[in-house]
Design an enzyme around this catalytic site. Structure first.
Site, PDB file in Angstrom:
ATOM      1  N   SER A   1       6.615   6.556   6.772  1.00  0.00           N
ATOM      2  CA  SER A   1       7.617   6.870   5.740  1.00  0.00           C
ATOM      3  C   SER A   1       7.626   8.366   5.435  1.00  0.00           C
ATOM      4  O   SER A   1       8.683   8.946   5.197  1.00  0.00           O
ATOM      5  CB  SER A   1       7.381   6.058   4.462  1.00  0.00           C
ATOM      6  OG  SER A   1       6.176   6.416   3.857  1.00  0.00           O
ATOM      7  N   ASN A   2       6.456   8.995   5.449  1.00  0.00           N
ATOM      8  CA  ASN A   2       6.420  10.450   5.237  1.00  0.00           C
ATOM      9  C   ASN A   2       7.062  11.189   6.408  1.00  0.00           C
ATOM     10  O   ASN A   2       7.834  12.126   6.199  1.00  0.00           O
ATOM     11  CB  ASN A   2       4.980  10.934   5.044  1.00  0.00           C
ATOM     12  CG  ASN A   2       4.491  10.723   3.634  1.00  0.00           C
ATOM     13  OD1 ASN A   2       4.833  11.469   2.731  1.00  0.00           O
ATOM     14  ND2 ASN A   2       3.731   9.650   3.430  1.00  0.00           N
TER      15      ASN A   2
ATOM     16  N   ASN B   1      -2.321  18.501   6.493  1.00  0.00           N
ATOM     17  CA  ASN B   1      -2.435  17.052   6.311  1.00  0.00           C
ATOM     18  C   ASN B   1      -2.123  16.709   4.858  1.00  0.00           C
ATOM     19  O   ASN B   1      -2.283  17.541   3.968  1.00  0.00           O
ATOM     20  CB  ASN B   1      -3.879  16.636   6.627  1.00  0.00           C
ATOM     21  CG  ASN B   1      -4.101  15.144   6.486  1.00  0.00           C
ATOM     22  OD1 ASN B   1      -3.261  14.333   6.894  1.00  0.00           O
ATOM     23  ND2 ASN B   1      -5.223  14.756   5.898  1.00  0.00           N
TER      24      ASN B   1
ATOM     25  N   HIS C   1      -3.197  13.832   1.946  1.00  0.00           N
ATOM     26  CA  HIS C   1      -4.181  12.789   1.662  1.00  0.00           C
ATOM     27  C   HIS C   1      -3.849  12.168   0.302  1.00  0.00           C
ATOM     28  O   HIS C   1      -3.549  12.879  -0.650  1.00  0.00           O
ATOM     29  CB  HIS C   1      -5.588  13.389   1.655  1.00  0.00           C
ATOM     30  CG  HIS C   1      -6.647  12.339   1.550  1.00  0.00           C
ATOM     31  ND1 HIS C   1      -7.035  11.581   2.627  1.00  0.00           N
ATOM     32  CD2 HIS C   1      -7.368  11.899   0.497  1.00  0.00           C
ATOM     33  CE1 HIS C   1      -7.955  10.719   2.231  1.00  0.00           C
ATOM     34  NE2 HIS C   1      -8.177  10.890   0.945  1.00  0.00           N
TER      35      HIS C   1
HETATM   36  C1  GAR Z   1       0.068   8.339   3.333  1.00  0.00           C
HETATM   37  O1  GAR Z   1      -0.176   7.792   2.055  1.00  0.00           O
HETATM   38  C2  GAR Z   1      -0.891   9.463   3.603  1.00  0.00           C
HETATM   39  O2  GAR Z   1      -1.253  10.164   2.449  1.00  0.00           O
HETATM   40  C3  GAR Z   1      -2.080   8.706   4.150  1.00  0.00           C
HETATM   41  O3  GAR Z   1      -1.513   7.737   4.986  1.00  0.00           O
HETATM   42  C4  GAR Z   1      -0.273   7.311   4.411  1.00  0.00           C
HETATM   43  C5  GAR Z   1       0.753   7.244   5.505  1.00  0.00           C
HETATM   44  O4  GAR Z   1       1.900   6.577   5.057  1.00  0.00           O
HETATM   45  N1  GAR Z   1      -2.962   9.584   4.874  1.00  0.00           N
HETATM   46  C6  GAR Z   1      -4.289   9.451   4.817  1.00  0.00           C
HETATM   47  O5  GAR Z   1      -4.849   8.572   4.186  1.00  0.00           O
HETATM   48  C7  GAR Z   1      -5.051  10.508   5.608  1.00  0.00           C
HETATM   49  N2  GAR Z   1      -6.448  10.412   5.387  1.00  0.00           N
HETATM   50  P1  GAR Z   1       3.221   6.636   5.916  1.00  0.00           P
HETATM   51  O6  GAR Z   1       2.839   6.240   7.353  1.00  0.00           O
HETATM   52  O7  GAR Z   1       4.155   5.631   5.323  1.00  0.00           O
HETATM   53  O8  GAR Z   1       3.761   8.017   5.857  1.00  0.00           O
END
Ligand code: GAR
Length: 189
Positions: free
Chosen positions: A13-14, A101, A103
């Site tokens: 989603s990001n 990144n 987090h």
């Molecule tokens: C996000 O919440 C990001 O902050 C986290 O994974 C998710 C990905 O969501 N990242 C971590 O935890 C890194 N250590 P998405 O695939 O829907 O963008």
């Protein structure tokens, strides 16, 4: 034109939000989305925007195959968005202060190997924290350890669930990640 590569392992989603944000931008372009997971939803999400995608495994990442593609495509900046493999030193050394990144916690709280997604929110819940948030940071050879660029907080009340915490944090990610990327790219030469 500055070219971004996004690496993502799952939902995406990001990644999709960032692709959308820069879609019509004349100075910044997402020119590659890479995943270590051929089933990852992120690949479907970004294909709608005709962004080139690659799938690679841990070995390709470690042995220089991925770096070669980044250099061939003249990628300037790498954005991790839910990417679960560690970035090797060979790539970090070529992209100094050019890999970031996001987090889903207020680092240094709840970072490190195995701390991602709901595992992080579970900890926040267990600790009965009164706030949580997001951290955007430069990437170094350790998980969730590089210099912090930006944090945003959200307050937590009682009666929380993991789902509610995840939603609050996700809203912050969607609101801030693309803008912070844009700011950094505009400041860097
Ligand atoms: C996000 O919440 C990001 O902050 C986290 O994974 C998710 C990905 O969501 N990242 C971590 O935890 C890194 N250590 P998405 O695939 O829907 O963008």
């Amino acid at each position: 034109m500055k070219k971004i590569a996004i690496f993502a392992s799952g939902n995406g989603s990001n990644a999709e939000n960032i692709v959308k944000y820069f879609h019509q931008n004349e100075k910044i372009k997402v020119d590659l989305v890479g995943s270590n997971n051929s089933e990852a939803k992120v690949l479907d999400r970004v294909s709608r925007y005709r962004v080139p995608t690659i799938i690679f495994n841990k070995e390709n990442l470690m042995n220089g195959g991925v770096l070669e593609i980044l250099e061939q495509k003249k990628i300037d900046f790498i954005v991790l968005a839910g990417f679960l493999l560690k970035i090797p030193k060979t790539i970090i050394n070529k992209y100094v202060n050019k890999i970031i990144n996001i987090h889903p916690s207020l680092l240094p709280l709840y970072g490190g190997k195995g701390m991602y997604g709901n595992y992080v929110h579970q900890k926040v819940l267990e600790e009965r924290d009164k706030k949580t948030g997001i951290t955007i940071h430069f990437v170094n050879e350790k998980y969730d350890d590089g210099a912090i660029i930006f944090q945003a907080k959200c307050l937590l009340d009682d009666n929380l669930t993991i789902k509610k915490i995840a939603k609050k944090v996700h809203d912050l990610e969607i609101k801030f990640y693309p803008k912070i990327i844009e700011n950094i790219l505009n400041e860097q030469n």
